[in-house]
Design a protein around this motif. Structure first.
Motif, mmCIF file in Angstrom:
data_model
loop_
_atom_site.group_PDB
_atom_site.id
_atom_site.type_symbol
_atom_site.label_atom_id
_atom_site.label_comp_id
_atom_site.label_asym_id
_atom_site.label_seq_id
_atom_site.Cartn_x
_atom_site.Cartn_y
_atom_site.Cartn_z
ATOM 1 N N MET A 20 89.335 66.948 59.164
ATOM 2 C CA MET A 20 90.617 66.467 58.643
ATOM 3 C C MET A 20 90.980 67.226 57.363
ATOM 4 N N LYS A 21 92.237 67.528 57.208
ATOM 5 C CA LYS A 21 92.663 68.247 56.001
ATOM 6 C C LYS A 21 92.550 67.363 54.754
ATOM 7 N N THR A 22 92.341 68.016 53.610
ATOM 8 C CA THR A 22 92.155 67.266 52.358
ATOM 9 C C THR A 22 93.362 66.367 52.055
ATOM 10 N N ALA A 23 94.580 66.892 52.231
ATOM 11 C CA ALA A 23 95.774 66.102 51.919
ATOM 12 C C ALA A 23 95.794 64.793 52.718
ATOM 13 N N GLN A 24 95.417 64.921 53.991
ATOM 14 C CA GLN A 24 95.371 63.733 54.860
ATOM 15 C C GLN A 24 94.297 62.745 54.403
ATOM 16 N N ARG A 25 93.120 63.314 54.068
ATOM 17 C CA ARG A 25 92.019 62.465 53.589
ATOM 18 C C ARG A 25 92.424 61.721 52.322
ATOM 19 N N ILE A 26 93.150 62.416 51.453
ATOM 20 C CA ILE A 26 93.598 61.779 50.207
ATOM 21 C C ILE A 26 94.501 60.582 50.524
ATOM 22 N N LEU A 27 95.446 60.777 51.440
ATOM 23 C CA LEU A 27 96.376 59.692 51.764
ATOM 24 C C LEU A 27 95.657 58.495 52.373
ATOM 25 N N ILE A 28 94.751 58.775 53.302
ATOM 26 C CA ILE A 28 94.031 57.683 53.973
ATOM 27 C C ILE A 28 93.194 56.898 52.968
ATOM 28 N N THR A 29 92.511 57.624 52.092
ATOM 29 C CA THR A 29 91.678 56.949 51.085
ATOM 30 C C THR A 29 92.535 56.165 50.096
ATOM 31 N N ALA A 30 93.633 56.781 49.644
ATOM 32 C CA ALA A 30 94.520 56.093 48.691
ATOM 33 C C ALA A 30 95.055 54.803 49.315
ATOM 34 N N LEU A 31 95.472 54.881 50.580
ATOM 35 C CA LEU A 31 95.997 53.691 51.267
ATOM 36 C C LEU A 31 94.952 52.580 51.274
ATOM 37 N N ASP A 32 93.734 52.961 51.589
ATOM 38 C CA ASP A 32 92.663 51.979 51.663
ATOM 39 C C ASP A 32 92.405 51.326 50.289
ATOM 40 N N ILE A 33 92.327 52.132 49.253
ATOM 41 C CA ILE A 33 92.040 51.566 47.914
ATOM 42 C C ILE A 33 93.233 50.759 47.406
ATOM 43 N N PHE A 34 94.441 51.269 47.635
ATOM 44 C CA PHE A 34 95.634 50.515 47.208
ATOM 45 C C PHE A 34 95.663 49.143 47.893
ATOM 46 N N ASN A 35 95.375 49.130 49.188
ATOM 47 C CA ASN A 35 95.375 47.855 49.918
ATOM 48 C C ASN A 35 94.338 46.892 49.347
ATOM 49 N N GLN A 36 93.198 47.431 48.981
ATOM 50 C CA GLN A 36 92.128 46.561 48.477
ATOM 51 C C GLN A 36 92.364 46.094 47.049
ATOM 52 N N GLN A 37 92.814 47.012 46.194
ATOM 53 C CA GLN A 37 92.857 46.698 44.764
ATOM 54 C C GLN A 37 94.259 46.594 44.183
ATOM 55 N N GLY A 38 95.256 46.984 44.936
ATOM 56 C CA GLY A 38 96.616 46.995 44.400
ATOM 57 C C GLY A 38 96.924 48.341 43.769
ATOM 58 N N GLU A 39 98.064 48.879 44.046
ATOM 59 C CA GLU A 39 98.446 50.213 43.545
ATOM 60 C C GLU A 39 98.356 50.280 42.035
ATOM 61 N N ASN A 40 98.733 49.194 41.391
ATOM 62 C CA ASN A 40 98.805 49.129 39.930
ATOM 63 C C ASN A 40 97.433 49.280 39.261
ATOM 64 N N ASN A 41 96.383 48.910 39.996
ATOM 65 C CA ASN A 41 95.046 48.880 39.401
ATOM 66 C C ASN A 41 94.208 50.115 39.730
ATOM 67 N N VAL A 42 94.829 51.111 40.369
ATOM 68 C CA VAL A 42 94.070 52.289 40.814
ATOM 69 C C VAL A 42 94.704 53.545 40.210
ATOM 70 N N SER A 43 93.878 54.391 39.609
ATOM 71 C CA SER A 43 94.389 55.653 39.065
ATOM 72 C C SER A 43 94.093 56.785 40.049
ATOM 73 N N SER A 44 94.763 57.932 39.846
ATOM 74 C CA SER A 44 94.494 59.054 40.758
ATOM 75 C C SER A 44 93.068 59.587 40.548
#
Lengths: 216, 216
Positions: free
Chosen positions: A1-25
């Motif tokens: 899988m390409k890095t850009a795709q991996r980044i999106l999938i991981t970000a989605l997962d962490i945002f869902n778990q912790q809330g977008e507001n509580n997660v930094s890049s």
């Protein structure tokens, strides 16, 4: 899988778990085991990741919303309709961080706010059109005002059921979430649906078992 | 008015407008034109203000929830019931910052999270008991499972209708919010309510005009 795709999938997962507001890049980079610089090479900041995820969500939801109008116009049945609602609820749940804190999210990202208004309107339009077809073919008996109320309740369940269960402290899993959401919608619509007891039983079974005939 | 009270009223107002997450205690002091030190003398930090507001909300909501059980047990009527729902919706709307971002709020304030779980359960219990009384006196015809679904939909409207309208970009005022919430609940319950057309018309008028007979 390409890095850009991996980044999106991981970000989605962490945002869902912790809330977008509580997660930094930086935290997203750490989770992926890549350097913040590498992440920045692909997405120039968290805002760009959120915008890309919203675009992805929008694209996938629109594909679902457009499906019924592309079908040949033979008579619709209620089970197909609930399968359609199921697909929307499932998609909204997959991108649930977008619904977790809607006011702050849309305040922070004006482009997401604008996109949301259009997307919610498109969703309402699709549900309204389907209900109107059901009324025409006498599968549903309801006035236009009653159909509007159905659309409101469906929209409320679509967008906010997750927050409601969270507030009650219900630690429900994804399956229960889908089941409870669909059951609430069926309850609100049922008095207006002309359905044989056998058909109703089949639909209820399909909701309980998440086993729609289309899954074959 | 005492300073402590003024602080709570102002904090509630700013939290409702901007979200608790986006407001610091220094901003609350500035809005009140008092020094941060003076504010700190009354409330040791924003957490204490949030906890005090939640206690206030809890106390006021419980007073509403307890009211029907204190009444003499003559037959209930549907308009009284909707007036009761109206009072709850109005109270939740007054403290709406608590519902604006429930997941982050309850993550941040564990005592609020615990309080919310109990309060939501108390609210559901009260609505369930009232519906059961209506079933006993044949004002409502519904099975226990159907009553549970009514309680779920009422709870969803109570807690999340504001977020839903915000996401749609609807800039509705407080009056419209109350009207839309009550109408959605009436729609979901109506097929189960045994009501004369005249009575129904009167109830609908009362919802439209926010003019319940108790307001006299």
């Amino acid at each position: 899988m390409k890095t850009a795709q991996r980044i999106l999938i991981t970000a989605l997962d962490i945002f869902n778990q912790q809330g977008e507001n509580n997660v930094s890049s930086v935290e997203i980079a750490m989770e992926l085991d890549i350097s913040p610089g590498n992440l920045y090479y692909h997405f120039k900041g968290k805002e760009v990741i959120v915008a890309a995820l919203f675009d992805l969500y929008q694209e996938q939801l629109r594909a679902i919303l457009d499906a019924p109008s592309k079908q040949s116009d033979t008579s619709l049945n209620i089970e197909d309709f609930f399968y359609y609602l199921y697909l929307i609820i499932e998609k909204n749940h997959l991108f649930r961080f977008l619904y977790r804190n809607p006011t702050d999210l849309t305040d922070k990202y004006p482009s997401v706010a604008k996109g949301f208004i259009k997307l919610m309107a498109a969703q309402e339009r699709c549900v309204t059109e389907l209900l109107a077809k059901f009324v025409t073919q006498s599968t549903i008996t309801a006035s236009a005002a009653q159909c509007n109320q159905m659309v409101e309740i469906i929209g409320l369940v679509f967008s906010q059921a997750g927050n409601y269960y969270a507030l009650k402290g219900n630690d429900i899993n994804d399956d229960e979430y889908l089941y409870k959401s669909l059951s609430a919608i069926l309850f609100a619509l049922l008095p207006y649906i002309n359905i044989e007891p056998g058909e109703l039983h089949h639909l209820q079974e399909a909701i309980v078992n998440r086993g729609f005939s289309h899954d074959e």
